[in-house]
Design a protein around this motif. Structure first.
Motif, PDB file in Angstrom:
ATOM      1  N   ARG A   5      48.086  16.370  35.691  1.00 50.22           N
ATOM      2  CA  ARG A   5      47.797  15.530  36.845  1.00 50.22           C
ATOM      3  C   ARG A   5      48.520  14.347  36.819  1.00 50.22           C
ATOM      4  O   ARG A   5      48.650  13.616  35.753  1.00 50.22           O
ATOM      5  CB  ARG A   5      46.317  15.093  36.804  1.00 50.22           C
ATOM      6  CG  ARG A   5      45.387  16.492  37.052  1.00 50.22           C
ATOM      7  CD  ARG A   5      43.898  16.420  36.260  1.00 50.22           C
ATOM      8  NE  ARG A   5      43.490  15.133  36.293  1.00 50.22           N
ATOM      9  CZ  ARG A   5      42.723  14.385  35.390  1.00 50.22           C
ATOM     10  NH1 ARG A   5      42.720  15.059  34.162  1.00 50.22           N
ATOM     11  NH2 ARG A   5      42.259  13.269  35.564  1.00 50.22           N
ATOM     12  N   ASP A   6      49.125  13.828  37.957  1.00 52.11           N
ATOM     13  CA  ASP A   6      49.790  12.587  38.147  1.00 52.11           C
ATOM     14  C   ASP A   6      48.938  11.570  38.426  1.00 52.11           C
ATOM     15  O   ASP A   6      48.309  11.206  39.452  1.00 52.11           O
ATOM     16  CB  ASP A   6      50.734  12.752  39.339  1.00 52.11           C
ATOM     17  CG  ASP A   6      51.507  11.366  39.573  1.00 52.11           C
ATOM     18  OD1 ASP A   6      51.177  10.604  39.054  1.00 52.11           O
ATOM     19  OD2 ASP A   6      52.607  11.681  40.278  1.00 52.11           O
ATOM     20  N   VAL A   7      48.460  10.614  36.969  1.00 51.62           N
ATOM     21  CA  VAL A   7      47.381   9.666  37.332  1.00 51.62           C
ATOM     22  C   VAL A   7      48.008   8.308  37.257  1.00 51.62           C
ATOM     23  O   VAL A   7      48.959   8.193  36.349  1.00 51.62           O
ATOM     24  CB  VAL A   7      46.514   9.847  36.190  1.00 51.62           C
ATOM     25  CG1 VAL A   7      45.398   8.873  36.253  1.00 51.62           C
ATOM     26  CG2 VAL A   7      45.603  11.311  36.267  1.00 51.62           C
ATOM     27  N   ARG A   8      47.859   7.440  38.126  1.00 56.66           N
ATOM     28  CA  ARG A   8      48.464   6.019  38.156  1.00 56.66           C
ATOM     29  C   ARG A   8      47.308   5.128  37.843  1.00 56.66           C
ATOM     30  O   ARG A   8      46.362   5.101  38.546  1.00 56.66           O
ATOM     31  CB  ARG A   8      49.045   5.581  39.485  1.00 56.66           C
ATOM     32  CG  ARG A   8      49.949   6.716  40.072  1.00 56.66           C
ATOM     33  CD  ARG A   8      51.151   6.915  39.419  1.00 56.66           C
ATOM     34  NE  ARG A   8      52.000   8.029  39.730  1.00 56.66           N
ATOM     35  CZ  ARG A   8      53.033   7.959  40.799  1.00 56.66           C
ATOM     36  NH1 ARG A   8      53.393   6.717  41.328  1.00 56.66           N
ATOM     37  NH2 ARG A   8      53.668   8.892  41.179  1.00 56.66           N
ATOM     38  N   VAL A   9      47.409   4.172  36.711  1.00 58.55           N
ATOM     39  CA  VAL A   9      46.308   3.469  36.390  1.00 58.55           C
ATOM     40  C   VAL A   9      46.794   2.136  36.288  1.00 58.55           C
ATOM     41  O   VAL A   9      47.766   1.734  35.467  1.00 58.55           O
ATOM     42  CB  VAL A   9      45.683   3.930  34.860  1.00 58.55           C
ATOM     43  CG1 VAL A   9      44.795   2.762  34.423  1.00 58.55           C
ATOM     44  CG2 VAL A   9      45.302   5.132  34.805  1.00 58.55           C
ATOM     45  N   CYS A  10      46.005   1.241  36.941  1.00 59.58           N
ATOM     46  CA  CYS A  10      46.675  -0.227  36.962  1.00 59.58           C
ATOM     47  C   CYS A  10      45.653  -0.988  35.918  1.00 59.58           C
ATOM     48  O   CYS A  10      44.297  -0.727  36.197  1.00 59.58           O
ATOM     49  CB  CYS A  10      46.329  -0.946  38.289  1.00 59.58           C
ATOM     50  SG  CYS A  10      47.859  -0.349  39.650  1.00 59.58           S
ATOM     51  N   GLY A  74      50.874   9.680  43.705  1.00 55.76           N
ATOM     52  CA  GLY A  74      50.202  10.117  42.630  1.00 55.76           C
ATOM     53  C   GLY A  74      49.093  11.010  43.017  1.00 55.76           C
ATOM     54  O   GLY A  74      48.622  10.971  44.372  1.00 55.76           O
ATOM     55  N   ASP A  75      48.467  11.777  42.168  1.00 53.09           N
ATOM     56  CA  ASP A  75      47.280  12.777  42.442  1.00 53.09           C
ATOM     57  C   ASP A  75      46.165  11.880  42.352  1.00 53.09           C
ATOM     58  O   ASP A  75      45.157  11.890  43.009  1.00 53.09           O
ATOM     59  CB  ASP A  75      46.999  13.652  41.766  1.00 53.09           C
ATOM     60  CG  ASP A  75      48.436  14.469  41.724  1.00 53.09           C
ATOM     61  OD1 ASP A  75      48.913  14.732  42.640  1.00 53.09           O
ATOM     62  OD2 ASP A  75      48.790  15.252  40.444  1.00 53.09           O
ATOM     63  N   GLU A  76      46.098  11.004  41.456  1.00 49.76           N
ATOM     64  CA  GLU A  76      44.763  10.196  41.057  1.00 49.76           C
ATOM     65  C   GLU A  76      45.066   8.758  40.820  1.00 49.76           C
ATOM     66  O   GLU A  76      45.988   8.263  40.322  1.00 49.76           O
ATOM     67  CB  GLU A  76      44.024  10.614  39.961  1.00 49.76           C
ATOM     68  CG  GLU A  76      43.366  12.184  40.194  1.00 49.76           C
ATOM     69  CD  GLU A  76      42.748  12.506  39.042  1.00 49.76           C
ATOM     70  OE1 GLU A  76      42.196  11.742  38.348  1.00 49.76           O
ATOM     71  OE2 GLU A  76      42.940  13.746  38.534  1.00 49.76           O
ATOM     72  N   HIS A  77      44.008   7.761  41.403  1.00 49.24           N
ATOM     73  CA  HIS A  77      44.397   6.270  41.024  1.00 49.24           C
ATOM     74  C   HIS A  77      43.069   5.776  40.338  1.00 49.24           C
ATOM     75  O   HIS A  77      41.895   6.275  40.604  1.00 49.24           O
ATOM     76  CB  HIS A  77      44.474   5.654  42.306  1.00 49.24           C
ATOM     77  CG  HIS A  77      45.501   6.395  43.096  1.00 49.24           C
ATOM     78  ND1 HIS A  77      45.329   6.338  44.520  1.00 49.24           N
ATOM     79  CD2 HIS A  77      47.011   6.805  42.878  1.00 49.24           C
ATOM     80  CE1 HIS A  77      46.484   7.257  44.997  1.00 49.24           C
ATOM     81  NE2 HIS A  77      47.235   7.150  44.118  1.00 49.24           N
ATOM     82  N   ARG A  78      43.411   4.822  39.316  1.00 46.34           N
ATOM     83  CA  ARG A  78      42.162   4.360  38.450  1.00 46.34           C
ATOM     84  C   ARG A  78      42.634   3.032  38.139  1.00 46.34           C
ATOM     85  O   ARG A  78      43.779   2.561  38.257  1.00 46.34           O
ATOM     86  CB  ARG A  78      42.144   5.069  37.198  1.00 46.34           C
ATOM     87  CG  ARG A  78      41.433   6.658  37.640  1.00 46.34           C
ATOM     88  CD  ARG A  78      41.325   7.425  36.483  1.00 46.34           C
ATOM     89  NE  ARG A  78      41.040   8.566  36.509  1.00 46.34           N
ATOM     90  CZ  ARG A  78      39.739   9.053  36.534  1.00 46.34           C
ATOM     91  NH1 ARG A  78      38.896   8.462  35.931  1.00 46.34           N
ATOM     92  NH2 ARG A  78      39.378  10.374  36.789  1.00 46.34           N
ATOM     93  N   VAL A  79      41.524   1.864  37.942  1.00 44.74           N
ATOM     94  CA  VAL A  79      41.680   0.736  37.490  1.00 44.74           C
ATOM     95  C   VAL A  79      41.106   0.357  36.345  1.00 44.74           C
ATOM     96  O   VAL A  79      39.927   0.831  36.085  1.00 44.74           O
ATOM     97  CB  VAL A  79      41.188  -0.255  38.635  1.00 44.74           C
ATOM     98  CG1 VAL A  79      40.965  -1.547  38.259  1.00 44.74           C
ATOM     99  CG2 VAL A  79      42.171  -0.233  39.868  1.00 44.74           C
TER     100      VAL A  79
END
Length: 211
Positions: A5-10, A74-79
């Motif tokens: 999964r393409d997960v982007r986390v800031c 991305g597939d998912e975004h999280r902080v």
């Protein structure tokens, strides 16, 4: 194996997120990212967005604007919010910092994780950080947001007290390694929905010369 999964986390916070004091310039964020390879089922892109000296109320207002361009794909975004040391250093009332964290959590629509502040500084500052840790934990419990405490576990570790950069506040390389360990073992993989890596991320053995 399924496609990761393409997960982007800031990751938002102060100088501890920026990795100040680490001679390798990785901080704990870089070390956590290194321990989250594609074999975990996640193709992770981690954005360390730490600003030195910013308190919680300054960090949370940056979240929508600075995460938007990084969440364009991305597939998912999280902080991740990792705040508190600057608040304690500046003597901000813990109740005010907790209210700012609650505001930040209420204004974020993606899955969020909070990493608590570690014990640093002189005795009065350490006391303030302990109060912040308790206040942040209460906010997260109330909002059902995962919280990884670092204050309690590190307060009892002599290795943490010795792992200091030249300024006496920020961790050195070993200190950031301890922080990364707590994050990785405090719920990071379950929060991502990832499998912990079964083998070292990088083989550091020196290959033998051909005979």
């Amino acid at each position: 194996m399924a496609h990761p999964r393409d997960v982007r986390v800031c990751v938002f916070g102060d100088s501890f997120v920026a990795g100040v004091g680490d001679p390798k310039a990785l901080g704990w964020v870089g070390r956590v990212a290194a321990r989250t390879p594609p074999s975990t089922g996640v193709a992770l892109t981690a954005y360390p967005l730490g600003v030195r000296g910013e308190a919680t109320e300054e960090v949370v207002v940056r979240v929508p604007m600075e995460s938007a361009p990084r969440f364009a794909r991305g597939d998912e975004h999280r902080v991740v919010l990792a705040v508190g040391v600057a608040d304690a250093h500046r003597g901000i009332d813990p109740a005010r910092s907790a209210a700012a964290l609650e505001f930040g959590l209420s204004s974020t629509s993606v899955p969020t994780l909070v990493v608590g502040p570690p014990p640093v500084g002189d005795q009065p500052m350490t006391v303030r950080i302990g109060e912040l840790d308790a206040a942040y934990a209460a906010v997260c419990a109330r909002r059902q947001v995962p919280y990884i405490a670092t204050f309690g576990p590190l307060s009892a570790k002599d290795a943490w007290q010795e792992a200091r950069a030249d300024d006496g506040i920020h961790p050195d390389q070993a200190g950031y390694g301890l922080l990364a360990y707590l994050v990785l073992n405090g719920g990071w993989y379950s929060w991502l929905g990832a499998e912990p890596p079964k083998t070292p991320v990088k083989d550091r053995r020196v290959p033998r010369a051909a005979s």
